[in-house]
Motif scaffolding. Structure first.
Motif, PDB file in Angstrom:
ATOM      1  N   VAL A 183       0.831  -1.207   0.000  1.00 62.52           N
ATOM      2  CA  VAL A 183       0.000   0.000   0.000  1.00 62.52           C
ATOM      3  C   VAL A 183       0.864   1.255   0.000  1.00 62.52           C
ATOM      4  CG1 VAL A 183      -1.636   1.359   1.363  1.00 62.52           C
ATOM      5  CG2 VAL A 183      -1.990  -1.098   1.082  1.00 62.52           C
ATOM      6  N   ALA A 184       1.895   1.279   0.842  1.00 64.35           N
ATOM      7  CA  ALA A 184       2.720   2.485   0.952  1.00 64.35           C
ATOM      8  C   ALA A 184       3.433   2.802  -0.365  1.00 64.35           C
ATOM      9  CB  ALA A 184       3.745   2.314   2.079  1.00 64.35           C
ATOM     10  N   ARG A 198       1.105   7.428  -4.033  1.00 68.45           N
ATOM     11  CA  ARG A 198       1.935   8.387  -4.753  1.00 68.45           C
ATOM     12  C   ARG A 198       2.125   9.684  -3.983  1.00 68.45           C
ATOM     13  NH1 ARG A 198      -0.839   8.806 -10.484  1.00 68.45           N
ATOM     14  NH2 ARG A 198      -2.665   8.776  -9.101  1.00 68.45           N
ATOM     15  N   ALA A 199       1.092  10.135  -3.313  1.00 67.42           N
ATOM     16  CA  ALA A 199       1.218  11.381  -2.552  1.00 67.42           C
ATOM     17  C   ALA A 199       2.221  11.212  -1.412  1.00 67.42           C
ATOM     18  CB  ALA A 199      -0.152  11.796  -2.002  1.00 67.42           C
ATOM     19  N   PHE A 200       2.154  10.082  -0.726  1.00 66.54           N
ATOM     20  CA  PHE A 200       3.099   9.838   0.364  1.00 66.54           C
ATOM     21  C   PHE A 200       4.514   9.678  -0.179  1.00 66.54           C
ATOM     22  CE2 PHE A 200       5.335   7.187   3.478  1.00 66.54           C
ATOM     23  CZ  PHE A 200       5.099   7.910   4.642  1.00 66.54           C
ATOM     24  N   LEU A 201       4.659   9.052  -1.341  1.00 70.90           N
ATOM     25  CA  LEU A 201       5.981   8.918  -1.957  1.00 70.90           C
ATOM     26  C   LEU A 201       6.559  10.288  -2.301  1.00 70.90           C
ATOM     27  CD1 LEU A 201       5.490   5.849  -4.331  1.00 70.90           C
ATOM     28  CD2 LEU A 201       6.691   5.918  -2.142  1.00 70.90           C
ATOM     29  N   VAL A 216      -0.103   8.502   8.202  1.00 70.40           N
ATOM     30  CA  VAL A 216       0.029   7.043   8.168  1.00 70.40           C
ATOM     31  C   VAL A 216      -1.079   6.370   8.974  1.00 70.40           C
ATOM     32  CG1 VAL A 216       1.544   5.118   8.751  1.00 70.40           C
ATOM     33  CG2 VAL A 216       2.521   7.264   7.937  1.00 70.40           C
ATOM     34  N   PRO A 217      -1.776   5.377   8.391  1.00 65.84           N
ATOM     35  CA  PRO A 217      -2.723   4.581   9.179  1.00 65.84           C
ATOM     36  C   PRO A 217      -1.977   3.802  10.260  1.00 65.84           C
ATOM     37  CG  PRO A 217      -3.018   4.207   6.810  1.00 65.84           C
ATOM     38  CD  PRO A 217      -1.725   4.954   6.977  1.00 65.84           C
ATOM     39  N   PHE A 276       9.177   5.624   4.273  1.00 65.41           N
ATOM     40  CA  PHE A 276       9.609   6.978   4.636  1.00 65.41           C
ATOM     41  C   PHE A 276      11.111   6.997   4.916  1.00 65.41           C
ATOM     42  CE2 PHE A 276       9.638  10.811   7.422  1.00 65.41           C
ATOM     43  CZ  PHE A 276       8.972  11.685   6.563  1.00 65.41           C
ATOM     44  N   GLY A 277      11.613   5.903   5.492  1.00 68.16           N
ATOM     45  CA  GLY A 277      13.026   5.831   5.810  1.00 68.16           C
ATOM     46  C   GLY A 277      13.924   5.701   4.596  1.00 68.16           C
ATOM     47  N   LEU A 278      13.353   5.343   3.434  1.00 66.23           N
ATOM     48  CA  LEU A 278      14.175   5.222   2.243  1.00 66.23           C
ATOM     49  C   LEU A 278      14.796   6.560   1.856  1.00 66.23           C
ATOM     50  CD1 LEU A 278      12.074   2.855  -0.070  1.00 66.23           C
ATOM     51  CD2 LEU A 278      14.201   2.330   1.127  1.00 66.23           C
TER      52      LEU A 278
END
Length: 423
Positions: A217-218, A222-225, A347-348, A359-361
């Protein structure tokens, strides 16, 4: 007038009471943070000397091996995050702390460059996995105050690291095989002790069903990426003080070399004292996006001051560097507070681990590639390079609010508070 001891005690009490750290799981997290970062301070300060003076590796071999290990650690985030969501984060965190302890102890048996690279990869992988696994723990124990809890823990990170660095200074002064070996072993022991602390935390059952088909899902968000990528750009400020500034001072300015230690102390003390205050006014992800934007302008100012320091004599150059680090730290405080909120608020709760891995990437790429990019852009291009880096920060900062607004609009549901918040 109150005594320094009374003032120190008052500050400590306010810090503990700010997110109810005096009792319960939050207090355990605080102690764990101090123990872990004291060990890290030992290793970061003098670990390279162990590999060069005891193992016999060259500086280039140590740097190259750690870079390879940094990129290898990127593989940990997403799969470990998914495991934390599906099987529970606390025991997974404890498991990777065990691996960190074993890897650190394994450095005592390194006797060649290949064995160093192999053990460094294991150590960095375990560290990245441990960080990913503990994020859902922070989220669920912190509850509605998760961002403030992380801010307090970041303050403690600087305190613990400082103690570790001071102890490492003694090791460096002694400068014997036994002293360096003891340092490595002491860091391994801190990881082992942290396993016991983590197991004192309440059992956290997974919020995600083992049969729930939510894998990936993460990576499809796209918005979170977009937010992750922009945060990765802003995270390039991380290696500035520890990598670029020391080399810049020595190679391009008339400032005394001893100023490097003073600048690091200024940064460390300011973060320890001000990180919690920096979260004020950041109410929700929209406020966090605006805070990231304002932080980017502070980074531009700080980088310009660093660049201009090369054009003046020692006294003025030193003054510009000190002012620059103060501005840099204020921007860093605001950026970190924004990052904390974004890493939770978008984040859910049942997918915190997977999203934290993604996010850590961005942060991991900045940590791994940052020194090389800074060497090319700043140390290679001089003052113009500093300005270009600052402009890059502002460009990313300006894009953060619209990216956050996009991510906020596309949330299928708001992240819920967790029952463990008041455990």
């Amino acid at each position: 007038m109150s005594s320094p001891t009374a003032q120190s005690e008052g500050w400590r009490t306010r810090l503990l009471e700010s997110v109810e750290l005096q009792t319960g799981p939050r207090r355990v997290l605080a102690i764990s943070t101090l123990v872990n970062t004291a060990g890290s301070g030992l290793f970061v300060t003098a670990g390279a000397l162990y590999f060069t003076r005891v193992v016999g590796l060259s500086v280039m071999e140590v740097g190259g091996g750690l870079t390879v290990a940094g990129f290898a650690a990127l593989a940990a985030g997403i799969p470990v995050g998914r495991m934390a969501d599906r099987w529970g984060p606390r025991r997974l965190w404890a498991l990777f702390l065990v691996l960190e302890a074993c890897a650190m102890a394994g450095f005592l048996f390194v006797n060649s460059f290949p064995s160093f690279v192999a053990m460094a990869c294991v150590s960095q992988f375990a560290a990245a996995a441990s960080q990913t696994a503990r994020m859902p723990v922070f989220r669920r124990i912190g509850g509605a105050n998760a961002t403030r809890l992380r801010a307090v823990l970041r303050s403690l990170v600087n305190i613990g690291t400082s103690f570790g660095a001071l102890a490492a200074g003694i090791v460096i002064a002694v400068d014997t095989r036994f002293a360096y070996t003891t340092l490595i072993l002491a860091n391994a022991i801190t990881f082992a002790f942290n396993v016991l602390l983590v197991l004192l935390l309440p059992r956290l059952e997974p919020l995600r069903s083992k049969s729930e088909k939510t894998t990936g899902v993460a990576l499809r968000d796209r918005a979170f990426l977009a937010v992750t990528a922009l945060n990765g750009v802003l995270a390039l400020q991380g290696p500035v003080l520890t990598f670029a500034i020391p080399l810049w001072i020595v190679q391009h300015t008339e400032a005394p070399r001893s100023i490097v230690a003073i600048l690091i102390v200024i940064n460390t003390v300011m973060i320890a004292l001000l990180q919690l205050n920096a979260t004020r006014g950041i109410n929700g992800v929209i406020g966090a996006g605006n805070a990231a934007r304002s932080a980017s302008f502070g980074l531009l100012v700080a980088f310009a001051l660093f660049g201009w320091a090369s054009a003046f004599a020692a006294t003025i150059a030193t003054s510009l560097l000190i002012i620059g680090v103060i501005v840099l730290t204020l921007a860093e405080l605001r950026y970190a507070a924004a990052e904390f909120e974004l890493s939770f608020g978008l984040v859910p709760a049942h997918l915190q681990g997977e999203y934290s891995g993604v996010f850590g990437l961005g942060q991991g790429l900045a940590a791994s590639a940052g020194p090389y990019l800074l060497a090319v852009l700043v140390l290679g291009a001089g003052t113009n390079g500093w300005i270009a880096l600052g402009v890059l920060m502002v460009a990313a900062g300006l894009l953060v609010p619209p990216a956050v607004a996009w991510a906020e609009r596309t949330r299928s549901h708001k992240p819920e508070a967790d029952s463990e918040a008041n455990a």
